[in-house]
Design an enzyme around this catalytic site. Structure first.
Site, short mmCIF file in Angstrom:
data_model
loop_
_atom_site.label_atom_id
_atom_site.label_comp_id
_atom_site.label_asym_id
_atom_site.label_seq_id
_atom_site.Cartn_x
_atom_site.Cartn_y
_atom_site.Cartn_z
N THR A 1 -8.27 -14.68 -2.46
CA THR A 1 -6.98 -14.19 -2.94
C THR A 1 -5.94 -15.30 -3.06
OG1 THR A 1 -6.23 -13.68 -0.69
CG2 THR A 1 -7.42 -11.96 -1.86
N LEU B 1 -0.64 -10.42 -4.60
CA LEU B 1 0.46 -9.48 -4.83
C LEU B 1 0.60 -9.21 -6.32
CD1 LEU B 1 3.12 -11.11 -2.46
CD2 LEU B 1 1.53 -9.23 -1.93
N ASP C 1 0.85 -1.19 0.00
CA ASP C 1 0.00 0.00 0.00
C ASP C 1 0.88 1.25 0.00
OD1 ASP C 1 -2.22 -1.58 0.11
OD2 ASP C 1 -2.80 -1.06 2.16
N GLU D 1 -11.44 -7.60 3.79
CA GLU D 1 -11.58 -9.05 3.90
C GLU D 1 -12.30 -9.44 5.19
OE1 GLU D 1 -7.36 -9.95 1.59
OE2 GLU D 1 -7.41 -9.81 3.78
N GLU E 1 -8.55 -13.65 -7.16
CA GLU E 1 -7.66 -12.54 -7.49
C GLU E 1 -6.26 -12.89 -7.01
OE1 GLU E 1 -8.09 -9.41 -3.80
OE2 GLU E 1 -9.60 -9.31 -5.38
#
Length: 465
Positions: free
Chosen positions: A362, A403, A99, A198, A400
């Site tokens: 993820t 990273l 981030d 999440e 998805e």
């Protein structure tokens, strides 16, 4: 509802940059964004996904919503011919790996937190608070909101709102603002249910000193959490279990065999009490996991009430906590509320089925062998377990990458995991979201590989399956 799956393929979406909308509510770099979204469209991408930040939309005061930039983005997507997935992000931005942008919770929320931090924020055993997301035990607790805006003054005698009411009001306003394009342009609403959007506890965060692959810490020490734990222990006939969480679960950067609670009995520390698979451990983990599922049920129940009938698909996101998966305890999953806890993944999927929502999961780009063996990572087994749980309960699942990666090995793994794991009738995921649009992705060689990946996901080529 939502995006139809391509025949034999999996539609690809691309997550937009975290700072697509500025903290003061402006669509950033619109010309560059339009050019890049057009390139994505020409590459065969189905649509884009964007975080709709609570801290941006409702920044000016309670019930003062600014949707202008997001409406502009939806209009841009529509003109280009892309669909839009909106992530209602009720968490702060900046605590996750990679981030590079910070969006706090709305100021009036952080002001309310400052007046009652022990009642509104998650806390670890040392009492350290997490400001990523409001504690799930405060979902139905009134927040004392004191704000200097004219609207707040007009509402001076209105009762305080609970966090759950704030989430619901946000959703109602979003539905009103996007009513004309819900189900056509905005085809999915993914509702954030925890840190990083999440459904999990904030058990690990670099901002509190955590480093991969630490097991993290249980987040059950705020005032209301302890009240809930005490009540559950009394109800179980073991009031002595309700004073606190496990005493021997280590700290953020512990490894399982550094602890008594997570050890298989072969590590440096052995404890006769408090192991995860003891009577006490099963009680505590069952309570901890069930409280998380109940939170998801409350939030997604509110979302279903608001969005059912709009034509937009509803979904929530589950985290890929893959480190220490190949140990008996699955320690890192346990501190975040999943794994061997009961109800765990099956409980999450049963709740999603009941509420009629899908799941996005993820770490689809990862393989077991790319991690150091001593970390006992198991992203492949974890993904298979979650997909199997979704299939058992008839829940649509999307994927998805955790990273950003644009190497051929990661692309092949994404195709393999997306096209062949799910047994929901089509043989693949409902959709795949690639994280994320950035300068690196636009580089000629990288974008050429990305185009091949999108083509492979469409089913037009073998793509490494």
């Amino acid at each position: 509802m939502g995006s139809p799956r391509s025949s034999g393929g999996v539609p690809v979406y691309v997550m937009l940059p975290l700072d697509t909308v500025s903290r003061d509510g402006q669509l950033q770099r619109p010309d560059e964004l339009a050019e890049r979204m057009s390139r994505l469209k020409r590459a065969g991408v189905e649509g884009v996904m964007v975080d709709v930040w609570w801290g941006i939309v409702e920044r000016d005061g309670p019930l003062l919503y600014d949707w202008a930039a997001y409406l502009d983005l939806a209009g841009l997507a529509n003109r280009i011919g892309l669909r839009l997935h909106a992530v209602l992000s009720f968490h702060s931005c900046g605590a996750n790996r990679d981030d590079d942008y910070h969006v706090p919770l709305p100021r009036w929320v952080t002001d309310a937190v400052a007046r009652d931090p022990d009642g509104l924020l998650f806390a670890d055993r040392a009492g350290t608070k997490s400001d990523e997301y409001l504690s799930l035990w405060a979902d139905e607790a009134p927040m004392m909101i004191m704000d200097g805006t004219a609207e707040a003054a007009r509402m001076e005698h209105a009762p305080p709102r609970t966090p759950l009411e704030c989430y619901r009001d946000f959703m109602v306003s979003f539905k009103g603002a996007f009513a004309e394009i819900l189900g056509s342009v905005v085809t999915e609403v993914l509702v954030g249910c925890g840190p990083c959007g999440e459904l999990r506890y904030p058990a690990y965060a670099a901002s509190r000193g955590w480093e991969f692959p630490g097991v993290g810490e249980f987040q059950c020490y705020d005032r209301r959490a302890l009240e809930s734990l005490r009540a559950a222990a009394v109800n179980a006939g073991r009031p002595e279990w309700g004073a606190a969480g496990p005493h021997d679960a280590g700290t953020y950067n512990s490894h399982p065999d550094d602890t008594g609670f997570f050890s298989n009995g072969k590590g440096r520390i052995r404890s006769p009490n408090g192991r995860w698979d003891s009577d006490y451990g099963r009680f505590f983990l069952g309570w901890y996991s069930q409280e998380l599922v109940a939170h998801g049920d409350r939030v997604m129940g509110a979302a279903a009430d608001v969005f059912n009938g709009t034509g937009a698909r509803l979904a929530l996101k589950c985290a890929g906590i893959h480190w220490w998966y190949r140990t008996r305890s699955h320690a890192a999953e346990l501190t975040t509320g999943g794994g061997n806890g009961v109800p765990g993944y099956d409980g999450i999927m049963a709740m999603c089925r009941r509420r009629g929502v899908g799941v996005t999961f993820t770490c689809a780009e990862m393989s077991d062998g790319e991690h150091p063996p001593e970390m006992r990572c198991g992203p492949e087994g974890l993904l298979r377990q979650v997909v199997a749980a979704a299939d058992r309960h008839g829940v649509e699942i999307s994927a998805e990458n955790a990273l950003y990666r644009c190497d051929s090995g990661a692309y092949k793994q994404m195709v393999r995991n997306s096209m062949g794991l799910s047994g929901d009738g089509g043989g693949g995921m409902h959709s795949f979201t690639f994280l994320r649009l950035c300068d690196s992705l636009m580089e000629p060689d990288n974008f050429a590989q990305f185009e091949t990946f999108v083509r492979d996901m469409s089913g037009d080529s073998a793509g490494g399956r």
